[in-house]
Design an enzyme around this catalytic site. Structure first.
Site, PDB file in Angstrom:
ATOM      1  N   HIS A   9     -11.193  -8.910  -0.434  1.00  0.00           N
ATOM      2  CA  HIS A   9      -9.785  -8.524  -0.588  1.00  0.00           C
ATOM      3  C   HIS A   9      -9.313  -7.873   0.704  1.00  0.00           C
ATOM      4  O   HIS A   9     -10.122  -7.458   1.532  1.00  0.00           O
ATOM      5  CB  HIS A   9      -9.640  -7.526  -1.748  1.00  0.00           C
ATOM      6  CG  HIS A   9     -10.357  -6.249  -1.482  1.00  0.00           C
ATOM      7  ND1 HIS A   9     -11.704  -6.078  -1.745  1.00  0.00           N
ATOM      8  CD2 HIS A   9      -9.944  -5.093  -0.913  1.00  0.00           C
ATOM      9  CE1 HIS A   9     -12.066  -4.877  -1.358  1.00  0.00           C
ATOM     10  NE2 HIS A   9     -11.026  -4.250  -0.848  1.00  0.00           N
ATOM     11  N   HIS A  21      -7.534  -5.478   7.174  1.00  0.00           N
ATOM     12  CA  HIS A  21      -8.822  -6.114   7.498  1.00  0.00           C
ATOM     13  C   HIS A  21      -9.465  -6.577   6.196  1.00  0.00           C
ATOM     14  O   HIS A  21      -9.044  -6.151   5.116  1.00  0.00           O
ATOM     15  CB  HIS A  21      -9.748  -5.091   8.169  1.00  0.00           C
ATOM     16  CG  HIS A  21     -10.060  -3.952   7.243  1.00  0.00           C
ATOM     17  ND1 HIS A  21      -9.263  -2.826   7.167  1.00  0.00           N
ATOM     18  CD2 HIS A  21     -11.024  -3.803   6.310  1.00  0.00           C
ATOM     19  CE1 HIS A  21      -9.741  -2.029   6.226  1.00  0.00           C
ATOM     20  NE2 HIS A  21     -10.802  -2.591   5.684  1.00  0.00           N
TER      21      HIS A  21
END
Ligand code: 3AM
Length: 177
Positions: free
Chosen positions: A120, A36
């Site tokens: 990220h 995620h």
């Protein structure tokens, strides 16, 4: 419950990322299901707080947009690598969305998160110094670039810290226009 706000990723991207996830000693690879892009870590919240958070996120207004994953990197704390990640190509829409999430949560009294947003996707957790194997791994995969990924909703996840890997459950989704 422990909560965080993130962009979920399409299954093809999760598969692609899990194909990168091997061949590095000391890496505790994130299972494909768990990939995620965190917009905001919230942490422990009571039922009542969770309801307030849900209402706050439901007021988010934004347009869907596309972003791409690009390159690899790591976070280091006191000389030890804690996180190996896939980066995100610079993206104004993503930065704006993150700022909106931040201010929606600030309005209901969550303390501001003062760290700079470094978008990220965590590939692995680590606890080791920077080794030649790590730099080689990053160099070997640094040209990785995903196809454009559509962000058309934001997800509120709960995180249950199990023995081995955490279990993330999507509790609510908020559509971007
Ligand atoms: O998206 P990533 O994997 O970087 O590390 C946790 C994970 O980040 C982070 O929240 C995301 C979903 O669990 N996280 C966990 N505890 C945290 C904390 N105390 C935290 N981020 C900030 N502060």
């Amino acid at each position: 419950m422990r909560l965080f706000v993130a962009l979920d990723l399409p299954w093809e991207i999760k598969e692609e990322l899990s194909e990168l996830s091997f061949n590095l000693i000391g890496a505790r690879w994130v299972p494909a299901d768990n990939f995620h892009l965190t917009l905001r870590f919230i942490g422990e919240a009571s039922r009542l707080q969770a309801e307030e958070i849900d209402l706050a996120l439901a007021t988010l207004r934004g347009r869907s947009f596309a972003f791409a994953l690009s390159g690899l990197g790591w976070f280091e704390k006191a000389g030890r690598v804690s996180t190996l990640w896939v980066g995100v190509e610079r993206n104004q829409d993503l930065a704006k969305l993150q700022a909106k999430v931040e201010s929606a949560l600030y309005r209901i009294g969550l303390p501001p998160d003062r760290r700079r947003f470094t978008p990220h996707v965590t590939l692995a957790r680590m606890d080791s110094p920077v080794t030649p194997a790590l730099t080689q791994f990053v160099q070997a995969h640094n040209l990785y670039r995903s196809a454009p990924i559509r962000a058309d909703s934001v997800t509120l996840f709960s995180s249950f810290l199990g023995k081995d890997q955490p279990t993330y459950t999507p509790e609510a989704e908020y559509a971007l226009g």
